[in-house]
Write a protein that holds these residues in place. Structure first.
Motif, mmCIF file in Angstrom:
data_model
loop_
_atom_site.group_PDB
_atom_site.id
_atom_site.type_symbol
_atom_site.label_atom_id
_atom_site.label_comp_id
_atom_site.label_asym_id
_atom_site.label_seq_id
_atom_site.Cartn_x
_atom_site.Cartn_y
_atom_site.Cartn_z
ATOM 1 N N GLU A 111 0.648 -1.294 -0.076
ATOM 2 C CA GLU A 111 0.017 0.041 -0.011
ATOM 3 C C GLU A 111 1.001 1.178 -0.135
ATOM 4 O O GLU A 111 0.271 2.227 -0.243
ATOM 5 N N ILE A 112 2.218 1.196 0.209
ATOM 6 C CA ILE A 112 3.160 2.264 0.462
ATOM 7 C C ILE A 112 3.341 2.725 -1.161
ATOM 8 O O ILE A 112 3.703 2.068 -1.814
ATOM 9 N N LYS B 169 2.526 2.400 8.550
ATOM 10 C CA LYS B 169 1.605 3.606 8.771
ATOM 11 C C LYS B 169 2.552 4.984 8.550
ATOM 12 O O LYS B 169 2.108 5.554 7.720
ATOM 13 N N LYS C 221 4.109 4.975 5.003
ATOM 14 C CA LYS C 221 3.045 5.493 4.126
ATOM 15 C C LYS C 221 2.536 7.003 4.164
ATOM 16 O O LYS C 221 2.522 7.607 3.041
ATOM 17 N N GLU C 222 2.256 7.642 5.314
ATOM 18 C CA GLU C 222 1.657 8.744 5.632
ATOM 19 C C GLU C 222 2.892 9.729 5.236
ATOM 20 O O GLU C 222 2.518 10.658 4.630
ATOM 21 N N GLU D 103 3.005 9.782 1.265
ATOM 22 C CA GLU D 103 1.934 10.094 0.620
ATOM 23 C C GLU D 103 1.955 11.735 0.321
ATOM 24 O O GLU D 103 1.354 12.312 -0.569
#
Length: 95
Positions: free
Chosen positions: A7-8, A85, A88-89, A92
């Motif tokens: 998902e990254i 998490k 990813k954050e 993004e």
């Protein structure tokens, strides 16, 4: 962890068969500048993640794959979820 890494943004990763680490390809970020840091190689990217997402990993240059980074998953599930998490954050913001 495999699903979380997939998902990254910008990461390409294969499911390891018998290892305790992931080795995602981060070539998407090489040549970019993130938060004032020029990403010339995977070592630069690993340092960027340490300084911005507060997650440690190792550049793949020492393992013969300068376009990859290495994450160990020999940690608690809670810690691994938090690390993914944060990464990813952080990333993004730049995609």
């Amino acid at each position: 962890m495999y699903e979380l890494i997939r998902e990254i943004p910008g990461f390409k990763v294969l499911l390891p068969k018998a290892a305790f680490y992931f080795f995602p390809d981060i070539s998407h970020y090489i040549g970019k500048t993130l938060n004032g840091t020029e990403i010339k190689n995977s070592d630069d990217f690993a340092m960027f993640l340490l300084e911005n997402a507060h997650v440690g990993c190792v550049g793949g240059y020492s393992f013969g794959s300068p376009e990859c980074i290495r994450f160990s998953y020999a940690a608690s599930e809670e810690d691994l979820r938090e690390a993914m998490k944060r990464i990813k954050e952080t990333l993004e913001k730049y995609n």
